[in-house]
Design a protein around this motif. Structure first.
Motif, PDB file in Angstrom:
ATOM      1  N   LEU A 175      42.701  27.435  -3.168  1.00 39.06           N
ATOM      2  CA  LEU A 175      43.199  28.151  -4.332  1.00 39.06           C
ATOM      3  C   LEU A 175      42.159  28.101  -5.452  1.00 39.06           C
ATOM      4  O   LEU A 175      41.862  29.102  -6.105  1.00 39.06           O
ATOM      5  CB  LEU A 175      44.520  27.520  -4.779  1.00 39.06           C
ATOM      6  N   ILE A 233      39.329  30.518  -4.699  1.00 41.57           N
ATOM      7  CA  ILE A 233      39.688  31.920  -4.947  1.00 41.57           C
ATOM      8  C   ILE A 233      39.727  32.199  -6.446  1.00 41.57           C
ATOM      9  O   ILE A 233      39.219  33.200  -6.931  1.00 41.57           O
ATOM     10  CB  ILE A 233      41.058  32.238  -4.313  1.00 41.57           C
ATOM     11  N   TYR A 257      48.266  29.947  -1.040  1.00 43.72           N
ATOM     12  CA  TYR A 257      47.272  28.891  -0.851  1.00 43.72           C
ATOM     13  C   TYR A 257      47.529  27.737  -1.800  1.00 43.72           C
ATOM     14  O   TYR A 257      48.228  27.860  -2.784  1.00 43.72           O
ATOM     15  CB  TYR A 257      45.865  29.422  -1.119  1.00 43.72           C
ATOM     16  N   THR A 260      46.861  36.029  -3.843  1.00 45.57           N
ATOM     17  CA  THR A 260      47.168  34.592  -3.920  1.00 45.57           C
ATOM     18  C   THR A 260      48.653  34.279  -3.854  1.00 45.57           C
ATOM     19  O   THR A 260      49.025  33.157  -3.577  1.00 45.57           O
ATOM     20  CB  THR A 260      46.613  33.977  -5.219  1.00 45.57           C
ATOM     21  N   THR A 261      49.522  35.279  -4.119  1.00 43.66           N
ATOM     22  CA  THR A 261      50.952  34.969  -4.130  1.00 43.66           C
ATOM     23  C   THR A 261      51.671  35.763  -3.051  1.00 43.66           C
ATOM     24  O   THR A 261      51.129  36.723  -2.513  1.00 43.66           O
ATOM     25  CB  THR A 261      51.587  35.321  -5.491  1.00 43.66           C
ATOM     26  N   ARG A 275      52.957  30.739  -4.072  1.00 36.18           N
ATOM     27  CA  ARG A 275      51.572  31.006  -3.662  1.00 36.18           C
ATOM     28  C   ARG A 275      51.372  30.885  -2.158  1.00 36.18           C
ATOM     29  O   ARG A 275      52.066  30.164  -1.476  1.00 36.18           O
ATOM     30  CB  ARG A 275      50.644  30.034  -4.381  1.00 36.18           C
TER      31      ARG A 275
END
Lengths: 236, 435
Positions: B37, B40, B32, B81-82, B30
Motif C-alpha cells: 500500500l 502504491i 492492499y 487501492t480500494t 482496501r
C-alpha cells in the motif's frame, strides 16, 4: 485402517450397510474393516474401545441403541457414533450421547457416504501432531493434543501440558504462526491457548480446563470467530 | 489581473489532491495493506506531482483538460487501492477533489495574507503548509470516518454518482471563474476577493457534498433495517400459521387411533386397503414432528420439515431445545427460520433428490451453545465481508437473511461463521453462556 462396527438386528439392513461399506472402500480407496453385531447386549459384552466408528440401530430388542450409546459413552468418549434409524424422535436426542448425526432408513447410498466421509474427517482431526521445543540441555517432543496453553514470561516460554510444565525459551510470536492451523489462538500478548480445551468465557477471561486466562480486549472478536470455525469444523 | 499575484504552486495542488485521496482511501475497504500500500501511495504521489508540474506552464485552454486528467488519475488511484465499484470510486473522487481544492485554496489564502512577500518554499511557508494541510485533512478524515459503513462500502449507484459529479463540476467552475476571466458577473476584481470567492465556493461545495453523503448513508441504514424487519416479520407470520397446522396434526394423531379401531372391524378388503393408504399418507405428515424440548423450535422444525418432505429433501436434526430457554422467540425464529429457508431454497435446485440433504445441530459445547445448519452444496461461493454474497437473483433480501442471523447472534454475544468444505455449506453459530 479405520475400524467400523455395525450394530443392527435386521439382516436386510446389515447386509445393505455391508454392501455400502464395500462400495465406499473401493470408491474412495479407503482402508476399512468392519464387524457385525446383531444385538446391543452382545456388542457391549465385547466392547473394548476397539472401534473408530459405530453404526448403531436404535430400535433393537433386549438393549436399544440409545442405551447402548449411553453404555459406550461411560467407557469411551471418543468413538464416533452414527445412528442408523427411522426413529427420528430418538435420534434427535443424540446430543446426549454425542451422536451428532444419523442416517435415515431406508438408507440411500449417497446420504450414507456423506456421513461416513464426515466421520472420517473427524478422525483425521484427532490424529496428533508433534512439535519439538528447546529445553535446558536439549529438545523435547510435545504432543499438541496434550498441550493446554503456552505462557510467555519475559524470555521464558512455559508450556502447560497434561503431564506438567515444560520450560523453554523463545518468542511466543513464533508459535502463534506455527500453531494457527492446529487449533490454537493467541488470546493475549502472553498466552496462546489450545481451542480444544476452552470451556467458556468469563469476561475478560477465557475459562480453560484447569484455569482462567486473561483475554486481550482487541483479541476477543477474533478469538470467538476462530473458536466458532474450529468447533464448527469438528462437529459432524 | 492574472499576473498580479502568484498562483498556488502546482506541487502543492498535487500534494493536496494526493492527501485527499489518501484520506478517503483510509476510510474505505482496501485491497492492499502494509508495504504494498505504501508503495502504491508513494508512486501515486510522484506521478500526480510530476504530471501537475509538467502541465503547469501550458496555455490556459489546456488547463481544463489537464485538470480533468488529474481527476482521472485520482480516480485510478482510489479505484485501484480500494474495493469500490467504478461509480463508487467516482463518487469519492468528486468528494476528494472538492476537498483538495478547498484545502489548497484555504492554505493559499492564508499564505497570501500572512507571508505575502515570502516564497512558498521558505521555511515559514513550508511550516504553514504542513500545519494547514495537517489540521484540515485531519478534520476531514474525522468527519468522513463517522459516516462510512462498517465494511467501508456504500453501494453508490450511477444516479448518486451523477448528482455528486454535477455538484463537483459546478463548484469547480464557479470557484475558478475569476482566474479565467474577470469579465463575468461572478468574477472578482481584486486578489483577496478572488481568493475569497474560491475558498468560499469550495467550502460551500464541500458542505453540500458532505450533507448529501450523510443523507445517503442514513437512507442506506434505514433501508437495511427495514429489510431485516421484513424478514423477521415474514418468519414470524409463518411460524404463527404453522402453529395452527401443527395443532391440526395432533388432532389427526388421535383420529388415527380411532381409524385403527375402525380398520380392525372392516371386513371388505378393498375398503380396508383404502383405509390403509389414507392412513399411510397421514402418518407421513406426523413423521415430521420434532420434539426438541423447546416448543418454538419444535414448531419451526416441523414446519420446515414439511416443506422439505414436499421437495424431497432429507432433513435430519439433532437438537437440544433446552438450550434456547433464555432466547427470545423472535430470535429463535430468525436464526433457524432464515438459515433453513436458505438451505431449503438451495437444495431445491439440486437435481438429484438423493443429494438434497440438510442437517441441523443444536448442542451444548462446554459453556457455549452451538447451532449448526448445513446443507449439501454443489458449486462455488463468493464472499463479501466474511459472509457469502448471495447466488440468488434477489440479492438484497437473501443477504439480509444471513445478516439478520449475525445481528441476532451478536445480540447474545455470539458469532456466526460460514464455511464450505467437501460440498457442505455450513452456518455455525456459537453463543457463550454467561458464567
Amino acid at each position: 485402517m479405520v475400524k467400523v462396527a455395525i450394530v443392527e438386528d435386521e439382516a436386510l439392513y446389515h447386509e445393505q450397510l455391508e454392501a455400502f461399506l464395500t462400495q465406499f472402500k473401493a470408491e474412495k480407496d479407503q482402508p476399512l474393516e468392519w464387524s457385525i453385531y446383531t444385538d446391543g447386549d452382545q456388542f457391549m459384552d465385547q466392547y473394548q474401545s476397539q472401534f473408530d466408528i459405530i453404526l448403531l440401530d436404535i430400535q433393537m430388542p433386549l438393549m436399544d441403541g440409545m442405551t447402548v450409546a449411553e453404555e459406550i459413552r461411560k467407557i469411551d468418549q471418543h468413538v464416533i457414533i452414527i445412528f442408523i434409524t427411522n426413529m427420528t424422535q430418538y435420534a434427535i436426542k443424540g446430543y446426549a450421547v454425542d451422536a451428532l448425526d444419523y442416517v435415515l432408513k431406508p438408507i440411500n447410498y449417497f446420504a450414507f457416504k456423506e456421513r461416513l466421509q464426515k466421520a472420517l474427517e473427524r478422525l483425521e482431526y484427532k490424529k496428533s501432531r508433534f512439535i519439538t521445543v528447546k529445553v535446558k540441555g536439549g529438545m523435547a517432543r510435545l504432543d499438541l493434543k496434550d498441550l493446554y496453553y503456552i505462557e510467555s514470561q519475559g524470555h521464558q516460554l512455559l508450556f502447560h501440558t497434561k503431564d506438567g510444565l515444560i520450560e523453554s525459551s523463545g518468542a511466543i510470536k513464533h508459535y502463534e504462526q506455527e500453531l494457527l492451523a492446529d487449533g490454537f489462538y493467541r488470546i493475549h500478548k502472553g498466552f496462546i491457548v489450545n481451542l480444544n480445551y476452552v470451556q467458556g468465557i468469563n469476561d475478560p477471561f477465557v475459562v480453560m480446563k484447569t484455569t482462567e486466562l486473561p483475554i486481550g480486549r482487541t483479541k476477543k472478536k477474533g478469538f470467538l470467530e476462530t473458536l466458532t470455525k474450529h468447533w464448527g469444523d469438528q462437529s459432524i | 489581473m492574472n499576473d498580479v499575484f502568484p498562483e498556488i504552486p502546482r506541487l502543492f495542488t498535487a500534494l493536496s489532491e494526493w492527501l485527499a485521496c489518501v484520506v478517503y482511501i483510509s476510510v474505505l475497504k482496501r485491497h492492499y495493506a502494509g508495504s504494498k500500500l505504501v508503495m502504491i501511495m508513494t508512486s501515486a504521489l510522484a506521478i500526480q506531482a510530476l504530471f501537475l508540474m509538467a502541465t503547469g506552464d501550458l496555455p490556459i485552454y489546456f488547463w481544463i483538460p489537464s485538470m480533468a486528467l488529474a481527476v482521472v488519475m485520482m480516480w485510478l488511484f482510489i479505484f485501484m487501492t480500494t474495493e469500490t465499484s467504478v461509480y463508487e470510486a467516482g463518487y469519492f473522487v468528486v468528494k476528494a477533489f472538492v476537498a483538495a481544492e478547498l484545502v489548497a485554496s484555504f492554505h493559499w489564502q492564508l499564505h497570501f495574507y500572512l507571508l505575502r512577500n515570502q516564497s512558498a518554499y521558505s521555511f515559514l511557508g513550508l511550516l504553514l503548509l504542513t500545519g494547514t494541510y495537517g489540521i484540515l485533512y485531519f478534520i476531514i478524515w474525522y468527519l468522513e470516518k463517522q459516516h462510512i459503513p462498517k465494511g467501508g462500502l456504500l453501494g453508490i449507484k450511477p444516479r448518486e454518482f451523477w448528482s455528486s459529479a454535477t455538484i463537483g463540476v459546478a463548484v469547480f467552475f464557479i470557484s475558478n471563474l475569476s482566474f479565467v476571466s474577470v469579465r463575468t458577473p461572478f468574477s472578482g476584481q481584486y486578489t483577496t476577493e478572488i481568493l475569497n470567492i474560491r475558498t468560499l465556493v469550495d467550502l460551500g461545495g464541500f458542505a453540500i457534498l458532505f450533507a448529501y453523503h450523510v443523507q445517503l448513508n442514513e437512507l442506506r441504514v434505514r433501508h437495511e433495517l427495514e429489510a431485516m424487519q421484513n424478514i423477521l416479520q415474514h418468519q414470524y407470520t409463518q411460524y404463527q400459521q404453522s402453529k395452527e397446522s401443527i395443532e391440526l396434526i395432533n388432532y389427526k394423531y388421535h383420529d388415527l387411533k380411532h381409524q385403527l379401531i375402525a380398520l380392525k372391524a372392516e371386513t371388505d378388503p378393498a375398503k380396508r386397503q383404502a383405509y390403509i393408504d389414507e392412513m399411510q399418507d397421514e402418518i407421513k405428515m406426523f413423521e415430521a414432528q420434532h420434539k426438541t424440548g423447546h416448543h418454538v423450535l419444535d414448531t419451526l422444525l416441523t414446519m420446515k420439515h414439511m416443506t422439505c418432505l414436499k421437495n424431497n429433501i432429507t432433513l435430519t436434526s439433532v437438537a437440544d431445545g433446552q438450550l434456547l430457554q433464555d432466547m427470545d422467540v423472535k430470535d429463535i425464529v430468525t436464526i433457524f427460520g432464515n438459515a433453513l429457508d436458505n438451505a431449503i431454497e438451495y437444495e431445491c435446485k439440486v437435481k438429484e433428490s438423493d443429494k438434497r440433504l440438510i442437517h441441523v445441530l443444536l448442542k451444548r459445547q462446554h459453556q457455549f451453545t452451538m447451532i449448526q445448519i448445513e446443507n449439501y452444496f454443489e458449486g462455488q461461493l463468493d464472499y463479501e465481508d466474511g459472509l457469502p454474497s448471495t447466488t440468488k437473483k434477489n440479492k438484497h433480501l437473501h443477504g439480509y437473511g444471513i445478516k439478520s442471523i449475525r445481528h441476532t447472534a451478536e445480540k447474545y454475544g455470539g458469532t456466526v461463521q460460514i464455511t464450505e468444505k467437501n460440498h457442505w455449506f455450513k452456518v455455525t453459530i456459537l453463543i457463550p453462556h454467561t458464567i
